[in-house]
Design a protein around this motif. Structure first.
Motif, short mmCIF file in Angstrom:
data_model
loop_
_atom_site.label_atom_id
_atom_site.label_comp_id
_atom_site.label_asym_id
_atom_site.label_seq_id
_atom_site.Cartn_x
_atom_site.Cartn_y
_atom_site.Cartn_z
N ASN A 73 1.03 -1.36 -0.35
CA ASN A 73 0.08 -0.16 0.38
C ASN A 73 1.16 1.30 0.01
OD1 ASN A 73 -2.57 -1.49 0.14
ND2 ASN A 73 -2.34 -1.42 2.00
N ALA A 74 2.25 1.17 -0.10
CA ALA A 74 3.02 2.47 0.47
C ALA A 74 3.40 2.77 -0.98
CB ALA A 74 4.33 2.41 1.88
N LYS A 75 3.73 1.59 -1.42
CA LYS A 75 4.30 2.15 -2.69
C LYS A 75 3.05 2.06 -3.66
CE LYS A 75 8.92 -0.14 -2.09
NZ LYS A 75 10.06 -1.39 -2.49
N LYS A 76 1.88 1.74 -3.56
CA LYS A 76 0.72 1.82 -4.24
C LYS A 76 0.76 0.33 -5.89
CE LYS A 76 -1.15 6.24 -3.37
NZ LYS A 76 -1.59 7.87 -4.55
N THR A 77 1.71 -0.91 -4.83
CA THR A 77 1.71 -1.75 -5.92
C THR A 77 1.36 -2.70 -5.61
OG1 THR A 77 3.60 -0.18 -6.53
CG2 THR A 77 3.60 -2.20 -7.22
N VAL A 78 0.60 -3.45 -6.62
CA VAL A 78 0.21 -5.31 -6.34
C VAL A 78 0.99 -5.92 -7.66
CG1 VAL A 78 -1.74 -5.16 -8.10
CG2 VAL A 78 -1.72 -6.16 -6.97
N TYR A 79 1.40 -6.97 -7.26
CA TYR A 79 2.30 -7.73 -7.55
C TYR A 79 2.50 -9.20 -7.86
CZ TYR A 79 5.70 -4.58 -5.72
OH TYR A 79 6.65 -3.14 -4.85
N LEU A 80 2.18 -10.04 -8.20
CA LEU A 80 1.80 -11.27 -9.31
C LEU A 80 3.06 -11.95 -8.89
CD1 LEU A 80 -0.09 -13.55 -9.19
CD2 LEU A 80 -0.13 -13.21 -11.65
N GLN A 81 3.59 -13.44 -8.42
CA GLN A 81 4.89 -13.89 -8.64
C GLN A 81 4.16 -15.13 -8.80
OE1 GLN A 81 8.11 -13.76 -7.85
NE2 GLN A 81 8.50 -15.63 -8.24
N MET A 82 4.59 -15.61 -10.11
CA MET A 82 3.99 -16.85 -10.78
C MET A 82 4.85 -17.56 -11.44
SD MET A 82 2.19 -15.04 -14.07
CE MET A 82 3.53 -14.22 -14.73
N ASN A 83 5.25 -18.51 -10.34
CA ASN A 83 6.50 -19.95 -10.26
C ASN A 83 6.00 -21.09 -11.56
OD1 ASN A 83 8.16 -18.24 -8.96
ND2 ASN A 83 7.05 -18.92 -7.23
N SER A 84 6.55 -22.22 -11.97
CA SER A 84 6.14 -23.16 -12.74
C SER A 84 5.65 -22.63 -13.97
CB SER A 84 5.98 -24.89 -11.97
OG SER A 84 6.75 -24.46 -10.69
N LEU A 85 5.88 -21.62 -14.27
CA LEU A 85 5.03 -21.77 -15.60
C LEU A 85 4.61 -22.78 -16.29
CD1 LEU A 85 5.56 -18.08 -15.58
CD2 LEU A 85 3.65 -18.34 -15.25
N LYS A 86 3.72 -21.95 -16.91
CA LYS A 86 2.76 -23.81 -18.47
C LYS A 86 3.03 -22.58 -19.21
CE LYS A 86 0.80 -26.24 -14.63
NZ LYS A 86 -0.83 -27.26 -13.89
N PRO A 87 3.16 -23.87 -20.65
CA PRO A 87 2.99 -22.99 -21.83
C PRO A 87 1.67 -22.36 -22.03
CG PRO A 87 4.45 -25.59 -22.51
CD PRO A 87 3.91 -24.75 -20.61
N GLU A 88 0.73 -23.39 -21.71
CA GLU A 88 -0.54 -22.97 -21.59
C GLU A 88 -1.13 -21.87 -21.02
OE1 GLU A 88 -0.01 -26.11 -20.74
OE2 GLU A 88 -0.87 -26.76 -18.83
N GLU A 89 -0.19 -21.23 -19.83
CA GLU A 89 -0.34 -20.16 -19.29
C GLU A 89 0.15 -18.59 -20.45
OE1 GLU A 89 1.01 -21.03 -15.83
OE2 GLU A 89 -0.76 -21.58 -14.75
N THR A 90 0.28 -18.80 -21.16
CA THR A 90 0.58 -17.55 -22.50
C THR A 90 -0.16 -16.91 -22.30
OG1 THR A 90 2.62 -18.51 -23.06
CG2 THR A 90 1.44 -16.94 -24.71
N ALA A 91 -0.38 -15.52 -22.19
CA ALA A 91 -2.02 -14.96 -22.19
C ALA A 91 -1.20 -13.31 -22.56
CB ALA A 91 -2.75 -15.03 -21.09
#
Length: 117
Positions: A73-91
């Motif tokens: 909240n201090a940086k006004k930022t939201v993150y998404l850490q994505m691990n073990s990515l799969k080809p079908e998650e291409t988007a």
């Protein structure tokens, strides 16, 4: 006027990791619920993960245990850490902000994530 700017997308090999960031501006970040959605070619946009103003999180079943959403909240930022990515998650991954007072949704322009060897 709320503005959302995503960053961190790119090309990654299957099994790899990426961290997406969404910079929020134009209003009081702490009153917004935030989320990440994705849209693959020829498919509907789908919710990937969400985090409420109080920090409660929700994930699509397909990403549970691999993706983590967080907010600063201090940086006004939201993150998404994505691990073990799969080809079908291409988007294209989109950041979303929902005003908890008006329930109005704001969207970023999206960032491309390509999972390929």
């Amino acid at each position: 006027q709320v503005q959302l700017v995503e960053s961190g997308g790119g090309l990654v090999q299957p099994g790899g990791s990426l961290r997406l960031s969404c910079q929020f501006s134009g209003s009081i970040f702490s009153i917004y619920n935030m989320g990440w959605h994705r849209q693959a070619p020829g498919k509907q946009r789908e919710l990937v993960a969400a985090i409420t103003r109080s920090g409660n999180t929700n994930y699509a079943d397909s990403v549970k245990g691999r993706f983590t959403i967080s907010r600063d909240n201090a940086k006004k930022t939201v993150y998404l850490q994505m691990n073990s990515l799969k080809p079908e998650e291409t988007a294209v991954y989109y950041c979303n902000a929902r005003d908890t007072m008006t329930l109005y949704d704001y969207w970023g322009q999206g960032t491309q994530v390509t999972v390929s060897s």
